[in-house]
Scaffold this active site. Structure first.
Site, PDB file in Angstrom:
ATOM      1  N   SER A 173       0.931  -1.023  -0.351  1.00  0.00           N
ATOM      2  CA  SER A 173      -0.356   0.320   0.018  1.00  0.00           C
ATOM      3  C   SER A 173       0.937   1.080   0.306  1.00  0.00           C
ATOM      4  O   SER A 173       1.834   1.254   0.925  1.00  0.00           O
ATOM      5  CB  SER A 173      -1.573   0.179   1.046  1.00  0.00           C
ATOM      6  OG  SER A 173      -1.732   1.532   1.938  1.00  0.00           O
ATOM      7  N   HIS A 202      -1.250  -2.007  -4.217  1.00  0.00           N
ATOM      8  CA  HIS A 202      -2.717  -0.587  -3.855  1.00  0.00           C
ATOM      9  C   HIS A 202      -1.776   0.521  -3.205  1.00  0.00           C
ATOM     10  O   HIS A 202      -1.445   1.266  -2.946  1.00  0.00           O
ATOM     11  CB  HIS A 202      -2.463  -1.561  -2.152  1.00  0.00           C
ATOM     12  CG  HIS A 202      -3.952  -1.543  -1.665  1.00  0.00           C
ATOM     13  ND1 HIS A 202      -4.869  -2.204  -2.128  1.00  0.00           N
ATOM     14  CD2 HIS A 202      -4.436  -0.306  -0.634  1.00  0.00           C
ATOM     15  CE1 HIS A 202      -6.025  -1.732  -1.065  1.00  0.00           C
ATOM     16  NE2 HIS A 202      -5.642  -0.990  -0.071  1.00  0.00           N
ATOM     17  N   ASP A 216      -4.180   3.975  -2.295  1.00  0.00           N
ATOM     18  CA  ASP A 216      -5.872   3.919  -0.661  1.00  0.00           C
ATOM     19  C   ASP A 216      -6.141   5.011  -1.683  1.00  0.00           C
ATOM     20  O   ASP A 216      -5.221   6.190  -0.912  1.00  0.00           O
ATOM     21  CB  ASP A 216      -5.212   3.980  -0.027  1.00  0.00           C
ATOM     22  CG  ASP A 216      -4.892   1.959   0.808  1.00  0.00           C
ATOM     23  OD1 ASP A 216      -5.803   2.150   1.049  1.00  0.00           O
ATOM     24  OD2 ASP A 216      -3.916   2.291   1.158  1.00  0.00           O
ATOM     25  N   MET A 234      -8.868   8.469  -0.315  1.00  0.00           N
ATOM     26  CA  MET A 234      -9.621   8.619   0.325  1.00  0.00           C
ATOM     27  C   MET A 234     -10.233  10.201  -0.290  1.00  0.00           C
ATOM     28  O   MET A 234      -9.742  11.278  -0.046  1.00  0.00           O
ATOM     29  CB  MET A 234      -9.069   8.892   1.995  1.00  0.00           C
ATOM     30  CG  MET A 234      -7.869   7.271   2.403  1.00  0.00           C
ATOM     31  SD  MET A 234      -7.642   7.551   3.827  1.00  0.00           S
ATOM     32  CE  MET A 234      -6.193   5.639   3.700  1.00  0.00           C
ATOM     33  N   HIS A 287      -8.147   1.300  -4.132  1.00  0.00           N
ATOM     34  CA  HIS A 287      -9.411   1.329  -2.606  1.00  0.00           C
ATOM     35  C   HIS A 287     -10.019   2.544  -2.301  1.00  0.00           C
ATOM     36  O   HIS A 287      -9.156   3.759  -2.014  1.00  0.00           O
ATOM     37  CB  HIS A 287      -7.968   0.629  -1.700  1.00  0.00           C
ATOM     38  CG  HIS A 287      -9.291   0.306  -0.562  1.00  0.00           C
ATOM     39  ND1 HIS A 287      -8.378   0.114   0.861  1.00  0.00           N
ATOM     40  CD2 HIS A 287     -10.185   0.445  -0.583  1.00  0.00           C
ATOM     41  CE1 HIS A 287      -9.446   0.190   1.787  1.00  0.00           C
ATOM     42  NE2 HIS A 287     -10.866  -0.166   1.260  1.00  0.00           N
ATOM     43  N   MET A 321     -11.917   4.952  -0.974  1.00  0.00           N
ATOM     44  CA  MET A 321     -12.658   4.887   0.075  1.00  0.00           C
ATOM     45  C   MET A 321     -13.345   6.348   0.798  1.00  0.00           C
ATOM     46  O   MET A 321     -12.588   7.370   1.720  1.00  0.00           O
ATOM     47  CB  MET A 321     -11.725   4.669   1.785  1.00  0.00           C
ATOM     48  CG  MET A 321     -11.049   3.780   2.350  1.00  0.00           C
ATOM     49  SD  MET A 321      -9.495   3.398   2.914  1.00  0.00           S
ATOM     50  CE  MET A 321      -8.479   3.480   1.650  1.00  0.00           C
ATOM     51  N   MET A 371     -11.295  -5.573   5.504  1.00  0.00           N
ATOM     52  CA  MET A 371     -11.329  -4.902   6.241  1.00  0.00           C
ATOM     53  C   MET A 371     -10.315  -5.167   7.324  1.00  0.00           C
ATOM     54  O   MET A 371     -11.557  -5.416   8.536  1.00  0.00           O
ATOM     55  CB  MET A 371     -11.676  -3.040   6.542  1.00  0.00           C
ATOM     56  CG  MET A 371     -11.688  -2.191   5.403  1.00  0.00           C
ATOM     57  SD  MET A 371      -9.815  -2.195   3.777  1.00  0.00           S
ATOM     58  CE  MET A 371      -9.107  -1.268   5.428  1.00  0.00           C
ATOM     59  N   ASP A 393      -6.373  -6.537   4.414  1.00  0.00           N
ATOM     60  CA  ASP A 393      -6.692  -5.030   4.649  1.00  0.00           C
ATOM     61  C   ASP A 393      -5.795  -4.705   5.910  1.00  0.00           C
ATOM     62  O   ASP A 393      -7.591  -4.116   5.997  1.00  0.00           O
ATOM     63  CB  ASP A 393      -7.555  -3.637   3.813  1.00  0.00           C
ATOM     64  CG  ASP A 393      -6.261  -2.500   3.268  1.00  0.00           C
ATOM     65  OD1 ASP A 393      -5.107  -2.661   4.134  1.00  0.00           O
ATOM     66  OD2 ASP A 393      -6.537  -2.024   2.828  1.00  0.00           O
TER      67      ASP A 393
HETATM   68  C1  DX5 Z   1      -6.479   1.782   5.533  1.00  0.00           C
HETATM   69  C2  DX5 Z   1      -5.463   0.918   4.144  1.00  0.00           C
HETATM   70  C3  DX5 Z   1      -4.303   0.226   4.473  1.00  0.00           C
HETATM   71  C4  DX5 Z   1      -3.234   0.503   5.060  1.00  0.00           C
HETATM   72  C5  DX5 Z   1      -2.995  -0.332   5.268  1.00  0.00           C
HETATM   73  O1  DX5 Z   1      -7.538   2.468   5.952  1.00  0.00           O
HETATM   74  O2  DX5 Z   1      -6.967   1.048   3.119  1.00  0.00           O
HETATM   75  O3  DX5 Z   1      -4.495  -0.147   2.809  1.00  0.00           O
HETATM   76  O4  DX5 Z   1      -2.314   1.769   4.003  1.00  0.00           O
HETATM   77  O5  DX5 Z   1      -1.664   0.227   6.502  1.00  0.00           O
HETATM   78  P1  DX5 Z   1      -0.549  -1.142   7.205  1.00  0.00           P
HETATM   79  O6  DX5 Z   1      -0.599  -2.389   5.727  1.00  0.00           O
HETATM   80  O7  DX5 Z   1       0.286  -0.009   7.913  1.00  0.00           O
HETATM   81  O8  DX5 Z   1      -2.004  -1.632   8.130  1.00  0.00           O
HETATM   82 ZN    ZN Z   2      -6.431  -0.245   1.608  1.00  0.00          ZN
END
Ligand code: DX5
Ligand code: ZN
Length: 222
Positions: free
Chosen positions: A7, A32, A34, A36, A65, A67, A136, A174
């Protein structure tokens, strides 16, 4: 085989292209990303223009991903930016089926993600439309959190719900994946393991960190 999806949330944001090339060379299986929006989750990260700028840096699959609230407004932009797989959250709205069809209509792989409190059964009637479910194991929003072990049971339930499917369902996990926790997520039935801090912030170099995730001992049970 464990597929590792670093990620980039935990990467150095001032050198993202370089970071992606480095994890590609170090044995990552997909990237990956993320996304947000400061609304669905309390943090803000990257948008389609950044994804587009990163696209030339690797041939690995971009696992995006989302969010974000109202993801339907941005599916086209992320598709055009070079996403291969788009995952939306089950919790974002009432028309999940329509959203999944939007992704599939762009000939991308479609995933749905479940927050820790959302039951596996909420996907029962849409599972046949999905390529992937992203479970998650932390509350989304930040990297570096500890895994919520109770969320692993959901992976086993999803495996069970998907047992009569024609094409295999990919299950991605994740949050809080480390060499210590990955075996339990694998025992629960996950195929793809997202890892942010365990790849980008752990002590070794990226190759060592990815190898530590791939080769840590299996667990007997979740
Ligand atoms: C959290 C993200 C993850 C995050 C995971 O909201 O969706 O992808 O980057 O990070 P680690 O592996 O550090 O838990
Ligand atoms: Zn993620």
């Amino acid at each position: 085989m464990r597929l590792i999806a670093p990620s980039i949330l935990s990467a150095d944001f001032s050198r993202l292209g370089e970071e992606i090339r480095a994890v590609d060379a170090a044995g990552a299986d997909l990237i990956h990303i993320d996304v947000m929006d400061g609304h669905f989750v309390p943090n803000l990260t990257i948008g389609p223009d950044v994804v587009k700028a990163l696209r030339p840096h690797t041939k690995l699959l971009f696992d995006v991903h989302l969010m974000i609230s109202e993801p339907e407004r941005y599916i086209d932009a992320f598709a055009a930016a070079g996403a291969d797989l788009i995952t939306v959250h089950q919790e974002v709205g009432v028309h999940l089926h329509r959203l999944v069809q939007m992704i599939r209509a762009r000939e991308l792989k479609a995933g749905v993600s479940l927050n820790p409190a959302t039951p596996a059964a909420t996907l029962e009637d849409i599972l046949d439309e999905l390529d992937l479910v992203l479970v998650m194991t932390v509350n989304p929003g930040f990297g570096g959190q500890r895994m919520i072990p109770g969320a692993l049971k959901k992976i086993t339930r999803l495996r069970d719900l998907a047992r009569n499917r024609e094409k295999p369902l990919l299950i991605e996990v994740d949050g809080g994946i480390t060499p210590e926790t990955i075996g339990r997520a694998e025992a629960a039935g996950a195929d793809i393991f997202v890892a942010g801090s365990a790849v980008f912030r752990a002590a070794g170099d990226y190759r060592e960190n990815i190898l530590a995730l791939k080769e840590s001992p299996p667990a007997d049970s979740p």
